[in-house]
Write an enzyme that holds these catalytic residues in place. Structure first.
Site, PDB file in Angstrom:
ATOM      1  N   CYS A 299       0.758  -1.314   0.125  1.00 34.50           N
ATOM      2  CA  CYS A 299      -0.262   0.237   0.011  1.00 34.50           C
ATOM      3  C   CYS A 299       1.015   0.299  -0.717  1.00 34.50           C
ATOM      4  CB  CYS A 299      -0.523   0.211   0.779  1.00 34.50           C
ATOM      5  SG  CYS A 299       0.177   0.516   2.628  1.00 34.50           S
ATOM      6  N   THR A 300       2.224   0.835   0.560  1.00 38.04           N
ATOM      7  CA  THR A 300       3.125   1.612   0.677  1.00 38.04           C
ATOM      8  C   THR A 300       3.623   2.396  -0.676  1.00 38.04           C
ATOM      9  OG1 THR A 300       3.186   1.807   2.661  1.00 38.04           O
ATOM     10  CG2 THR A 300       4.838   3.515   1.924  1.00 38.04           C
TER      11      THR A 300
END
Length: 440
Positions: free
Chosen positions: A214-215
């Site tokens: 997600c990062t």
């Protein structure tokens, strides 16, 4: 007058010695000359205050090292180049080296066995050729393979012979392990079955850094996030070099493509610090290396090999830490064996789970546990008298057939309290046994 003659005397002495040498890898009529091993004989042919209590000086130890003793060196990179040189000059003439990597231009600043003309060639082949051509009588045999330290640890443990539960000392093959990272390093001596093995101290090895997806995809903050985004998402999507062509960290064109796309990604989020060198480091998982640290740790490993092969000195007991980040610091301690080590304890390791736990939870435990750190575990068990594969990832057809088991509970799979599970993984050639303990 005497001062003037001294350099000339030294020069003539060097010429005389050079004329006696046959520097052709031992293919001449002789590869020995008077006084060649005097520096080694001083350790092997006389006793001293630091020699082993049972050591008896003789000429046999040197002959054993020169003619009989065989050493396998795993890796021909920064540490491996230093180690090959140290071993060969210490009297070890039967050396085998494994490395499946090829030489990159970035290696040349510290891996001194390689030259610009060698870029692209296998490291093991070039290192072996260099040592064989420069050190008379030495025979280094290269192999295009690669072994992880845990796999080698498991292999040496599998070769141990036990008679009535007693370990046969003749089946022990010592393992000397060294590693460096920047200005830090360590060396250790492992006697399989007797001292702490690699898996006993697995917590000492930091897990590989992986960034959350997600990062990487939505909120990159570091230059590494941008590079990982291109490596993991853009490359498979755009297939810049054709369908089915994987990212090759040794291909400059591949790295250049990743570098350019990473710069674009970084600019989009106002992130600085993306460089070609960093891109290559992230793609190839390169550990920072310093030549001086490699030299120190290689010297320590070669010294331990000399101690064990000659039996002249007591080997390291059994873990040495080196750090010269700020000043110079070394420390030696004895790493202790784990009674329940999954590799060397000879007993099944307990795993505690609820009967309602999913098989996926067990798989996550095997991969995430700091003391196990498996890569792709395959789990089998005996259910109703039949051997049953619960999950196997490495074979696509079996993975597809066993994938539904990941969503089933341990009870639904027919597993019972006290059940022995066999787990195989790429990190070791041994099959590890675990005992399932149900919790209430």
């Amino acid at each position: 007058m005497a001062d003037t003659d001294e350099p000339e005397k030294k020069r003539r002495r060097v010429v005389e010695l050079t004329e006696k040498m046959v520097v052709d890898g031992g293919h001449g009529h002789t590869c020995e000359w008077e006084g060649r091993w005097n520096h080694v004989k001083k350790f092997l042919e006389r006793s001293g205050p630091f020699t082993h209590p049972d050591f008896e000086p003789s000429t046999e130890s040197l002959q054993f090292m020169l003619q009989t003793c065989k050493i396998l060196v795993i890796g021909a990179g920064g540490l491996g180049c230093e180690l090959l040189k140290d071993l060969a000059l210490s009297g070890f003439h039967n050396i085998h080296v494994v490395d499946m990597d090829t030489i990159d231009v970035s290696n040349l600043n510290r891996q001194f066995l390689f030259r610009p003309k060698d870029v692209g060639r296998p490291k093991a082949d070039v290192a072996a050729d260099f040592i064989n051509s420069r050190i008379p009588g030495c025979c280094v045999v290269p192999y295009p393979f690669d072994f992880a330290r845990r796999w080698m640890n498991g292999m040496l443990l599998s070769l141990l012979v036990y008679e009535d539960g007693v370990l046969d000392p003749g089946s022990i093959i010592p393992l000397i392990d060294g590693g460096t990272e920047g200005f830090k390093g360590n060396a250790r001596v492992i006697l399989p079955g007797m001292t702490a093995c690699i898996d006993c101290t697995l917590e000492l090895y930091p897990p590989q850094i992986n960034f959350p997806m997600c990062t990487i995809a939505s909120m990159p903050r570091l230059p590494e996030h941008c590079i990982e985004y291109v490596r993991m998402l853009q490359w498979p999507k755009e297939t810049p070099f054709g369908d089915g062509v994987g990212l090759d960290g040794d291909d400059p064109e591949h790295i250049q493509w990743v570098y350019q796309r990473s710069l674009e990604r970084a600019a989009e989020f106002s992130i600085t610090g993306v460089t070609y060198r960093l891109t290559q480091g992230v793609v190839k998982r390169i550990i920072p290396a310093v030549a001086s640290t490699n030299a120190v740790i290689a010297a320590a490993c070669a010294t331990e090999a000399f101690k064990i092969a000659s039996s002249a000195y007591i080997p390291l007991n059994n873990y040495m830490v080196f750090n010269d980040v700020d000043g110079l610091y070394t420390y030696t301690f004895e790493a202790e064996r784990k009674e329940n080590c999954s590799a060397c304890s000879q007993i099944p390791l307990d795993m505690h789970f609820s009967p309602s736990a999913k098989l996926q939870e067990m798989l996550d435990y095997l991969t995430d546990s700091a003391s196990l750190q498996m890569k792709s575990p395959a789990i089998t068990a005996t259910v109703e008298g039949k051997n049953k594969t619960l999950y196997l990832q490495s074979v696509a057809s079996i993975e597809q057939r066993t994938r539904p088991n990941l969503c089933k509970t341990l009870k639904e799979l027919g597993l019972t309290d006290g059940q022995v599970l066999a787990v195989a993984d790429v990190t070791t050639p041994q099959t590890m046994l675990f005992r399932l303990c149900f919790t209430s």
